[in-house]
Design an enzyme around this catalytic site. Structure first.
Site, short mmCIF file in Angstrom:
data_model
loop_
_atom_site.label_atom_id
_atom_site.label_comp_id
_atom_site.label_asym_id
_atom_site.label_seq_id
_atom_site.Cartn_x
_atom_site.Cartn_y
_atom_site.Cartn_z
N HIS A 133 -7.91 0.87 1.86
CA HIS A 133 -7.95 0.48 3.24
C HIS A 133 -8.80 1.40 4.17
O HIS A 133 -8.28 1.89 5.32
CB HIS A 133 -6.43 0.53 3.76
CG HIS A 133 -5.89 -0.32 4.90
ND1 HIS A 133 -4.95 -0.91 4.98
CD2 HIS A 133 -6.90 -0.41 6.14
CE1 HIS A 133 -4.95 -1.72 6.09
NE2 HIS A 133 -5.90 -1.47 6.80
N GLU A 175 0.72 -1.14 -0.12
CA GLU A 175 -0.14 0.04 -0.20
C GLU A 175 0.85 1.16 0.00
O GLU A 175 2.06 1.33 0.75
CB GLU A 175 -0.94 0.00 1.10
CG GLU A 175 -1.95 -1.09 1.26
CD GLU A 175 -2.84 -1.18 2.39
OE1 GLU A 175 -2.64 -0.20 3.25
OE2 GLU A 175 -3.74 -2.03 2.32
#
Length: 407
Positions: free
Chosen positions: A289, A266
């Site tokens: 997320h 990420e």
């Protein structure tokens, strides 16, 4: 004697931790910094030497080199559910308890799972994209109600069980699989195996921690075992799904849609680019997320973790620490003080400490000991007048790791 001044205890909170946490520390007199960004290992190595309390979320990794330099670090707070970003074994060996918030964002994640179930069943991601592009495609083919469908929950912990309750209220039949024996809520039923759950579920949602056992828990083999036309949702950990295999299954039509909120890699910040094999596929929801990213969840997490950290710093309690012997300690009686010691879990240490107490003529008001396989955590409440002398004796013991004094 005067206790170590709170204004000299440095608290560093990273990654936009909720201001409620900052306020709790500030009101208690600590020197607090609240920063929006995650820190790299190099940045931590520059800062950590003078930090007593560290608060992070999921993007800051606490490694062995960082802990080696963290000579003043008392405790770490993970303002999230997971703690895999912290080297827990190394933290334990250095006498640093780690706390997290396993419950505070449960509802937020569960609600998003339910929302994605409905959106995927109605192919809303495709309808949104088409309508924004000026395409009017009003159809009912391959669009379904969720009532009467089967939801398979992999991992029936705090979030999985909350999803179960909400799903039943919407008329879904719930089955679940967990490596531990877990009592069902409502009318949910345990699947005999992970493979059975995949074969019978119209929707599969994952709620498991990141471990070696859960890495690629859902890959090509499991996709082939999944009921044709099912939908897959992952709001747990990024390495649980093999996203390349899942992308191919969606392209082939074996999987009818997916919702993915967590990814193996990420971006470090909102300004960095992001790529995944799941982009630009039909009936796929991709989110950055945000499963626990609600005002309510972040506020609750901020208060929960900060309260645990404050309790440890102020009176030594380690209840709910994830890597440490757990002691729930009472306030220090007036006119007394508490010595807290972390030591190697080896035979004879407590006997040696008690002998030291006897040598200095101290009276023990109370004594508590908790142990793990590697360390022991000792609390002693004794006379104030001999504290420094006794503390120094304990620190010189070869098995001692860390000693702290509280007034």
């Amino acid at each position: 004697m005067i206790s170590y001044p709170k204004e000299k205890i440095n608290v560093l909170l990273l990654e936009n931790i909720h201001k409620d946490a900052y306020d709790l520390f500030q009101r208690d007199g600590f020197n607090v910094r609240l920063l929006p960004q995650a820190f790299s290992e190099a940045e931590l190595l520059k800062e950590i030497e003078n930090v007593h309390v560290l608060g992070i979320r999921s993007k800051t990794n606490i490694t062995a080199p960082v802990l080696a330099k963290a000579k003043r670090l008392l405790t770490i707070g993970c303002f999230c559910i997971g703690t895999n970003q912290v080297d827990l074994a190394e933290s334990e060996s250095k006498g640093i308890p780690v706390f997290n918030a396993p419950y505070s964002n449960t509802r937020s994640v569960a609600e998003l799972v339910i929302a994605e179930i409905v959106l995927l069943a109605r192919r809303v991601p495709d309808h949104i994209r088409n309508t924004h592009a000026g395409i009017w495609n009003k159809i009912s083919k391959n669009c379904f109600e969720v009532r009467g469908k089967t939801l398979g929950i992999v991992g029936y912990g705090h979030i999985g069980s909350q999803v179960s309750v909400l799903a039943e209220a919407m008329g879904l039949k719930v089955v679940y699989y967990d490596v531990q024996t877990v009592l069902p809520l409502g009318n949910a039923t345990p699947a005999h195996s992970y493979e059975e759950l995949l074969a019978i579920s119209d929707f599969v949602t994952f709620h498991v921690p990141e471990t070696t056992e859960t890495t690629n828990l859902y890959g090509k083999k499991q996709i082939d075992q999944t009921k044709k036309g099912a939908y897959v949702i992952n709001l747990s950990r990024g390495k649980v799904l093999d996203l390349e295999a899942l992308a191919e299954a969606i392209k082939s039509g074996h999987i009818a849609g997916a919702g993915v909120d967590v990814f193996p890699e990420e971006p470090e910040s909102n300004n960095d680019p992001f790529l995944t094999p799941m982009q630009n596929l039909q009936n796929v929801i991709l989110t950055p997320h945000i499963g626990g990213s609600t005002e309510e969840a972040q506020k609750n997490i901020g208060s929960e973790v900060a309260s645990k950290l404050l309790k440890f710093v102020n009176n030594g309690s380690t209840s709910f620490a994830v890597n440490f012997p757990q002691l729930e300690l009472n306030p220090i009686p007036t006119g007394m003080y508490r010595i807290l010691n972390v030591h190697k879990n080896q035979p004879g240490f407590l006997k040696d400490i008690n002998a030291m107490v006897s040598e200095v003529g101290a009276n023990i008001s109370s004594q508590h000991l908790g142990t793990s396989a590697e360390i022991g955590y000792l609390s002693m409440v004794i006379n104030m007048t001999v504290g420094d002398e006794l503390k120094e004796k304990i620190e010189r013991h070869p098995g001692s790791i860390k000693t702290r004094i509280l007034y």
